[in-house]
Design an enzyme around this catalytic site. Structure first.
Site, PDB file in Angstrom:
ATOM      1  N   THR A 180      20.217 -50.215   9.242  1.00 25.04           N
ATOM      2  CA  THR A 180      20.254 -50.998  10.469  1.00 25.04           C
ATOM      3  C   THR A 180      19.477 -50.282  11.570  1.00 25.04           C
ATOM      4  O   THR A 180      19.634 -49.082  11.771  1.00 25.04           O
ATOM      5  CB  THR A 180      21.710 -51.218  10.920  1.00 25.04           C
ATOM      6  OG1 THR A 180      22.409 -51.957   9.922  1.00 25.04           O
ATOM      7  CG2 THR A 180      21.769 -51.977  12.236  1.00 25.04           C
ATOM      8  N   CYS A 261      30.691 -39.184   9.893  1.00 23.79           N
ATOM      9  CA  CYS A 261      30.054 -40.244  10.680  1.00 23.79           C
ATOM     10  C   CYS A 261      30.480 -41.620  10.160  1.00 23.79           C
ATOM     11  O   CYS A 261      30.764 -42.542  10.942  1.00 23.79           O
ATOM     12  CB  CYS A 261      28.536 -40.105  10.617  1.00 23.79           C
ATOM     13  SG  CYS A 261      27.896 -38.526  11.197  1.00 23.79           S
ATOM     14  N   GLY A 363      34.820 -79.667   7.964  1.00 25.50           N
ATOM     15  CA  GLY A 363      34.098 -80.582   7.100  1.00 25.50           C
ATOM     16  C   GLY A 363      32.632 -80.209   6.992  1.00 25.50           C
ATOM     17  O   GLY A 363      32.271 -79.032   6.969  1.00 25.50           O
ATOM     18  N   GLU A 387      29.439 -49.134   4.795  1.00 27.88           N
ATOM     19  CA  GLU A 387      30.403 -48.098   5.202  1.00 27.88           C
ATOM     20  C   GLU A 387      31.517 -47.934   4.170  1.00 27.88           C
ATOM     21  O   GLU A 387      32.679 -47.755   4.509  1.00 27.88           O
ATOM     22  CB  GLU A 387      31.014 -48.410   6.583  1.00 27.88           C
ATOM     23  CG  GLU A 387      30.079 -48.956   7.630  1.00 27.88           C
ATOM     24  CD  GLU A 387      28.916 -48.049   7.960  1.00 27.88           C
ATOM     25  OE1 GLU A 387      28.790 -46.991   7.339  1.00 27.88           O
ATOM     26  OE2 GLU A 387      28.107 -48.419   8.819  1.00 27.88           O
ATOM     27  N   THR A 389      32.226 -49.559   0.077  1.00 28.39           N
ATOM     28  CA  THR A 389      32.566 -50.875  -0.472  1.00 28.39           C
ATOM     29  C   THR A 389      34.087 -51.043  -0.558  1.00 28.39           C
ATOM     30  O   THR A 389      34.847 -50.083  -0.472  1.00 28.39           O
ATOM     31  CB  THR A 389      31.976 -51.052  -1.875  1.00 28.39           C
ATOM     32  OG1 THR A 389      32.622 -50.130  -2.764  1.00 28.39           O
ATOM     33  CG2 THR A 389      30.476 -50.810  -1.892  1.00 28.39           C
TER      34      THR A 389
END
Length: 409
Positions: A180, A261, A363, A387, A389
């Protein structure tokens, strides 16, 4: 009749899930006031456009980082160097409001503060802290965290990225995946195996602070994501990247560094996903209270109320678990990694199921970007994976309860 019953379902005449839960008895007034400030900023600056960011598979990370920095959310739970020094509970509540908008937004803040900034703050030198933390806290510099690799996920000890000494310099080679912020980053914390050997004969893992514009660094963006689309995800490719000796995080030796971390980031997730569940529940209450079928609001049907009540029960459970872990983290006793694993395992899975179940109440409209439950559910598929599984946290708790390590040796 239709108009009359729709009026009776006016949301202003009903209690919110947090009112029913008595959230004002769970958190301190100052903490809730802070959360409301964060929510107001997000409502004014992001909420209306987040659906478009998701569809367009992008987010204005730099612009938002500066705004979030001005708000004081970046590294807010760290002390000094321009950081806010807030309590863990306040940080958790901020994550909750961020993820109520979108998991991608909370990921932006989590990676910045709990991964990149925390690594430098906790394991770095004074010079590294002074150089990077004030700029990162202000949102003037964006950080990322390079641990996961193309072929190495849940077992970081298997990483292939290397750092070798060349005189007083370090030479880094390797690749990191699913990172990220990497394509928009100014600095990255990269973990690599060195030639140093520990007492078990294994190469020691070290962390390095790498300016993103260093020669030999590439950060290609990953496209075609189905989940976490309002987030910029990329790779880190390191080709004979030369760094000075002082680029290494001096206090981090072994996997304890990166794992600490990850524990920080997981804590933010524990709180964050309760925001996604709350947003899905509030949107479902509003929709079913105003959508009329068979001359009655959807909310008047027993099956609808059953779904809403179930979702509220699940939301209450994960919110209270998050609050408990926040209080532990703020206490002298502190919170243990296995307790955070419990929160991550239970809360993400539960929040994802809440969002999936509530989507059905909309719906066909529920599959559009106009309503948030499906977007939250799809995003939480990623949160379930990163982070640590779901299965890794199950094994962590299994080891804690039985004393038997079921991980492969």
């Amino acid at each position: 009749m239709k108009k009359s019953m729709a009026k009776e379902m006016d949301m202003s005449k009903t209690l919110s899930p947090d009112d029913i839960l008595g959230l004002d008895s769970v958190f301190e007034p100052d903490d809730l006031e802070f959360a409301s400030i964060v929510k107001k900023w997000l409502d004014e600056n992001v909420r209306e456009t987040i659906g478009d960011y998701f569809l367009d598979a992008t987010i204005p990370a730099r612009e938002l980082a500066e705004g979030l920095g001005e708000l004081g959310l970046l590294g807010m739970h760290l002390d000094g160097y321009g950081c806010g020094g807030s309590t863990a509970t306040q940080y958790g509540l901020a994550c909750r409001e961020l993820e109520a908008v979108d998991s991608g937004l909370r990921s932006l803040v989590s990676v910045q503060g709990s991964l990149a900034m925390f690594a430098i703050h906790h394991w770095g030198s004074e010079a590294q802290k002074e150089e990077w933390l004030p700029k990162m806290a202000a949102g003037k510099a964006i950080g990322c965290f390079g641990l996961t690799e193309p072929d190495v996920g849940s077992d970081p000890s298997g990483m292939k990225t290397t750092a070798k000494k060349d005189g007083s310099d370090w030479i880094l080679n390797g690749a990191k995946m699913w990172i990220t912020n990497s394509p928009v980053s100014d600095v990255m914390v990269v973990w690599a195996k060195t030639e140093e050997v520990d007492d078990k004969g294994k190469n020691v893992v070290r962390g390095f602070v790498v300016p993103s514009n260093t020669e030999g660094v590439q950060t290609p963006e990953i496209h075609r994501k189905i989940s976490l689309r309002a987030s910029i995800t990329g790779e880190i490719v390191l080709d004979n990247v030369r760094l000075p000796e002082d680029a290494m995080l001096p206090k981090a030796k072994g996997l304890k560094g990166p794992l600490s971390c990850l524990s920080e980031a997981r804590y933010g997730i524990v709180f964050g996903v309760t925001g996604a569940a709350r947003d899905a529940l509030l949107s479902a209450l509003e929709y079913t209270g105003t959508r009329v079928q068979f001359d009655r609001p959807l909310a008047s049907f027993q099956i609808t109320q059953q779904k809403l009540a179930k979702a509220f029960g699940q939301y209450s459970q994960i919110t209270l678990l998050a609050a408990h872990l926040g209080k532990l983290k703020d206490s002298e006793k502190g919170v243990r990694p296995e307790q955070i694993s419990l929160g991550k395992m239970v809360n993400v899975d539960t929040a994802m199921n809440v969002c999936r179940d509530l989507r059905a109440l909309f719906g066909g409209s529920g599959i559009t970007s106009e309503y948030p439950p499906l977007r939250h559910a799809v995003n939480l598929e990623t949160v379930l994976t990163y982070e640590g599984t779901h299965e890794v946290h199950q094994l962590t708790l299994g080891r804690t309860m039985t004393g038997i390590n079921a991980f492969a040796n």
